[in-house]
Design a protein around this motif. Structure first.
Motif, PDB file in Angstrom:
ATOM      1  N   ILE A  48      36.790  47.521  14.252  1.00  0.00           N
ATOM      2  CA  ILE A  48      34.918  47.397  13.925  1.00  0.00           C
ATOM      3  C   ILE A  48      34.483  46.799  15.803  1.00  0.00           C
ATOM      4  N   THR A  49      35.357  46.076  16.559  1.00  0.00           N
ATOM      5  CA  THR A  49      34.490  46.316  18.035  1.00  0.00           C
ATOM      6  C   THR A  49      34.467  47.292  19.280  1.00  0.00           C
ATOM      7  N   GLY A  50      36.224  47.838  18.973  1.00  0.00           N
ATOM      8  CA  GLY A  50      36.364  48.660  19.695  1.00  0.00           C
ATOM      9  C   GLY A  50      37.380  47.878  20.674  1.00  0.00           C
ATOM     10  N   ILE A  51      37.289  46.803  20.650  1.00  0.00           N
ATOM     11  CA  ILE A  51      38.158  45.683  22.151  1.00  0.00           C
ATOM     12  C   ILE A  51      39.529  45.545  21.715  1.00  0.00           C
ATOM     13  N   ARG A  52      40.085  46.354  23.350  1.00  0.00           N
ATOM     14  CA  ARG A  52      41.357  46.344  22.960  1.00  0.00           C
ATOM     15  C   ARG A  52      41.267  45.164  23.567  1.00  0.00           C
ATOM     16  N   GLU A  53      41.342  44.661  24.940  1.00  0.00           N
ATOM     17  CA  GLU A  53      42.199  43.449  25.996  1.00  0.00           C
ATOM     18  C   GLU A  53      40.671  43.609  26.307  1.00  0.00           C
ATOM     19  N   ARG A  54      40.750  42.036  26.569  1.00  0.00           N
ATOM     20  CA  ARG A  54      40.151  40.926  27.142  1.00  0.00           C
ATOM     21  C   ARG A  54      40.749  40.337  28.783  1.00  0.00           C
ATOM     22  N   ARG A  55      39.625  39.902  29.648  1.00  0.00           N
ATOM     23  CA  ARG A  55      40.524  38.594  30.963  1.00  0.00           C
ATOM     24  C   ARG A  55      39.405  37.334  30.206  1.00  0.00           C
ATOM     25  N   TYR A  56      40.711  36.667  30.929  1.00  0.00           N
ATOM     26  CA  TYR A  56      40.502  35.215  31.210  1.00  0.00           C
ATOM     27  C   TYR A  56      40.340  34.567  32.678  1.00  0.00           C
ATOM     28  N   ILE A  57      40.379  33.497  33.068  1.00  0.00           N
ATOM     29  CA  ILE A  57      40.544  32.779  34.051  1.00  0.00           C
ATOM     30  C   ILE A  57      41.547  31.977  33.891  1.00  0.00           C
ATOM     31  N   PRO A  58      42.078  31.692  35.444  1.00  0.00           N
ATOM     32  CA  PRO A  58      43.379  30.663  34.834  1.00  0.00           C
ATOM     33  C   PRO A  58      43.424  29.875  34.293  1.00  0.00           C
ATOM     34  N   PHE A  59      44.160  29.365  33.496  1.00  0.00           N
ATOM     35  CA  PHE A  59      43.369  27.891  32.678  1.00  0.00           C
ATOM     36  C   PHE A  59      43.421  26.655  32.893  1.00  0.00           C
ATOM     37  N   ASP A  60      43.932  26.849  35.029  1.00  0.00           N
ATOM     38  CA  ASP A  60      44.378  25.648  36.275  1.00  0.00           C
ATOM     39  C   ASP A  60      42.642  26.326  37.440  1.00  0.00           C
ATOM     40  N   GLN A  61      42.018  26.948  36.697  1.00  0.00           N
ATOM     41  CA  GLN A  61      40.788  27.402  37.491  1.00  0.00           C
ATOM     42  C   GLN A  61      39.623  26.234  36.416  1.00  0.00           C
ATOM     43  N   ASP A  62      38.679  25.830  37.364  1.00  0.00           N
ATOM     44  CA  ASP A  62      37.270  25.884  36.573  1.00  0.00           C
ATOM     45  C   ASP A  62      36.307  27.216  36.450  1.00  0.00           C
ATOM     46  N   SER A  63      34.580  27.435  36.311  1.00  0.00           N
ATOM     47  CA  SER A  63      33.932  28.141  36.535  1.00  0.00           C
ATOM     48  C   SER A  63      34.037  29.047  37.928  1.00  0.00           C
ATOM     49  N   ARG A  64      33.496  27.116  38.639  1.00  0.00           N
ATOM     50  CA  ARG A  64      33.177  27.992  39.766  1.00  0.00           C
ATOM     51  C   ARG A  64      33.699  29.244  40.975  1.00  0.00           C
ATOM     52  N   PRO A  65      35.250  29.165  41.133  1.00  0.00           N
ATOM     53  CA  PRO A  65      35.574  30.068  42.018  1.00  0.00           C
ATOM     54  C   PRO A  65      34.928  31.492  41.477  1.00  0.00           C
ATOM     55  N   LEU A  66      34.871  31.988  40.018  1.00  0.00           N
ATOM     56  CA  LEU A  66      34.496  33.537  39.624  1.00  0.00           C
ATOM     57  C   LEU A  66      33.714  33.519  40.023  1.00  0.00           C
ATOM     58  N   MET A  67      32.638  32.394  39.975  1.00  0.00           N
ATOM     59  CA  MET A  67      30.736  32.172  40.807  1.00  0.00           C
ATOM     60  C   MET A  67      30.760  32.594  42.244  1.00  0.00           C
ATOM     61  N   ILE A  68      31.015  32.530  43.046  1.00  0.00           N
ATOM     62  CA  ILE A  68      31.368  31.550  43.820  1.00  0.00           C
ATOM     63  C   ILE A  68      31.732  32.612  44.477  1.00  0.00           C
ATOM     64  N   GLU A  69      32.900  33.954  44.149  1.00  0.00           N
ATOM     65  CA  GLU A  69      33.817  35.441  44.180  1.00  0.00           C
ATOM     66  C   GLU A  69      32.299  35.976  44.223  1.00  0.00           C
ATOM     67  N   ALA A  70      32.225  36.531  43.010  1.00  0.00           N
ATOM     68  CA  ALA A  70      30.989  37.065  42.959  1.00  0.00           C
ATOM     69  C   ALA A  70      29.296  37.242  44.045  1.00  0.00           C
ATOM     70  N   ALA A  71      29.023  36.103  43.562  1.00  0.00           N
ATOM     71  CA  ALA A  71      28.074  35.712  44.707  1.00  0.00           C
ATOM     72  C   ALA A  71      28.296  36.511  46.121  1.00  0.00           C
ATOM     73  N   LYS A  72      29.121  36.017  46.963  1.00  0.00           N
ATOM     74  CA  LYS A  72      29.563  36.358  47.770  1.00  0.00           C
ATOM     75  C   LYS A  72      29.441  37.799  48.098  1.00  0.00           C
ATOM     76  N   THR A  73      29.827  38.692  46.835  1.00  0.00           N
ATOM     77  CA  THR A  73      30.294  39.823  47.161  1.00  0.00           C
ATOM     78  C   THR A  73      29.556  40.629  46.944  1.00  0.00           C
ATOM     79  N   ALA A  74      28.420  40.581  46.323  1.00  0.00           N
ATOM     80  CA  ALA A  74      27.205  40.911  46.187  1.00  0.00           C
ATOM     81  C   ALA A  74      26.223  41.008  47.340  1.00  0.00           C
ATOM     82  N   ILE A  75      25.973  39.294  47.800  1.00  0.00           N
ATOM     83  CA  ILE A  75      25.568  39.472  49.408  1.00  0.00           C
ATOM     84  C   ILE A  75      26.011  39.869  50.742  1.00  0.00           C
TER      85      ILE A  75
END
Length: 350
Positions: A48-75
């Motif tokens: 139905i969707t075409g999805i074979r796999e997806r990605r999750y952050i580690p379960f010992d991590q909250d949302s902020r490290p992902l946001m900060i890393e992407a922001a720093k890369t863009a800057i």
């Protein structure tokens, strides 16, 4: 005009194939167990969707490290110092997802967390969040464009962050489409850039097409599990996304055939193809017009909601998505759709 001067995205490290759900027991919305093995249901999902796999952050991590890393890369990609920014807009659906709890916090807001993490000391600055479902990042771009055009900001960082993995009902097939991700871009004034945009918010009979609610399995606690009425979402998206794109093109005095690439929200492979078909019908051009102009990440990243378009954009600009390439002078349409229901589109010249 308002132009992109830097982009960044982060792909979470945990790769989750469909087979990960083969041992799940699935229930329908009435709480009745579905009489099919998990492997058959995951196979149906991929069809139905075409999805074979997806990605999750580690379960010992909250949302902020992902946001900060992407922001720093863009800057870094923009060549600016964080203190050169005049504003941050963070689009999300649930703020900071907590570790070890089926809960999230929205205070302080994610924009404030990010400003703090980047060490920005300027207080003549805005750092706010936008809650507009999957179209949130694109709406943030529209707001950044408006701030820059009216002279209240020179450089604005817009981030789309999604950590859906903590809100997925393991007993609901629809939950398997969602994933985690983050994309960001820095915007400034330039000769090329945003040409036009359009936004539709209906929020009528479609208000419950996507929502947070109880698990399909009666004895599972909590009321913040992702829920979707798939047929209603499909109907809305295939009807209104073509129309909002057409509206944006009309504002730019352009036609469909003037567009070199389409960056659509990555919710469902067949859905995107249907949107393209209906859009081509509006302009009476063949559906083959979209060949080579419709990049997708849904197959290997799943639906990262508000992060799909900035991630897709970053990958294409950095030539990390096969043969897809945006060249100087190309005109690109970005379009999204999500809970509310809302949809939007933006026309951009590189």
């Amino acid at each position: 005009m308002t132009k992109i001067i830097g982009t960044g995205s982060v792909l979470p490290e945990l790769v989750v194939p469909n087979s990960e759900f083969n041992n799940n027991t699935f229930f329908d919305k009435k709480g009745i167990e579905i009489d099919s093995p998990g492997s058959a249901i995951t196979a149906k999902l991929e069809t139905i969707t075409g999805i074979r796999e997806r990605r999750y952050i580690p379960f010992d991590q909250d949302s902020r490290p992902l946001m900060i890393e992407a922001a720093k890369t863009a800057i870094a990609d923009s060549g600016l110092d964080p203190n050169d920014l005049d504003g941050i807009i963070v689009a999300h659906n649930a703020g900071n997802i907590l570790v070890g709890e089926h809960a999230f916090h929205t205070v302080p807001n994610m924009g404030a967390y990010l400003k703090n993490a980047l060490g920005i000391t300027n207080h003549e600055f805005f750092a706010y969040d936008i809650l507009f479902a999957c179209p949130g990042w694109l709406q943030g771009v529209i707001q950044a464009h408006q701030a820059i055009e009216c002279g209240s900001a020179g450089n604005v960082l817009v981030v789309g962050i999604e950590v859906a993995s903590r809100m997925l009902d393991p007993h609901d097939m629809d939950s398997m489409v969602l994933a985690d991700g983050c994309g960001a871009a820095v915007f400034s004034k330039g000769d090329n850039g945003v040409i036009s945009h359009a936004t539709f918010s209906h929020a009528n009979d479609d208000i419950d097409a996507i929502y947070l609610g109880k698990s399909n399995k009666e004895d599972v606690g909590g009321s913040c599990w992702f829920k979707m009425n798939g047929r209603d979402v499909y109907r809305y998206a295939t009807t209104w996304v073509p129309k909002v794109v057409k509206k944006a093109l009309e504002k730019a005095s352009l036609s469909l055939t003037d567009i070199d690439m389409f960056l659509f929200h990555q919710a469902n492979e067949k859905l995107n193809l249907a949107i393209a078909k209906n859009l081509s019908d509006l302009y009476e051009v063949g559906a083959d017009f979209f060949a080579g102009k419709l990049p997708m990440t849904i197959q290997f990243l799943g639906n990262t909601s508000v992060a799909t378009i900035p991630t897709l954009l970053d990958m294409v600009l950095k030539k990390n998505l096969g043969d897809f390439e945006i060249k100087e002078g190309n005109t690109v349409v970005m379009a999204s759709v999500g809970a509310g229901m809302h949809c939007n589109a933006l026309v951009y010249r590189f």
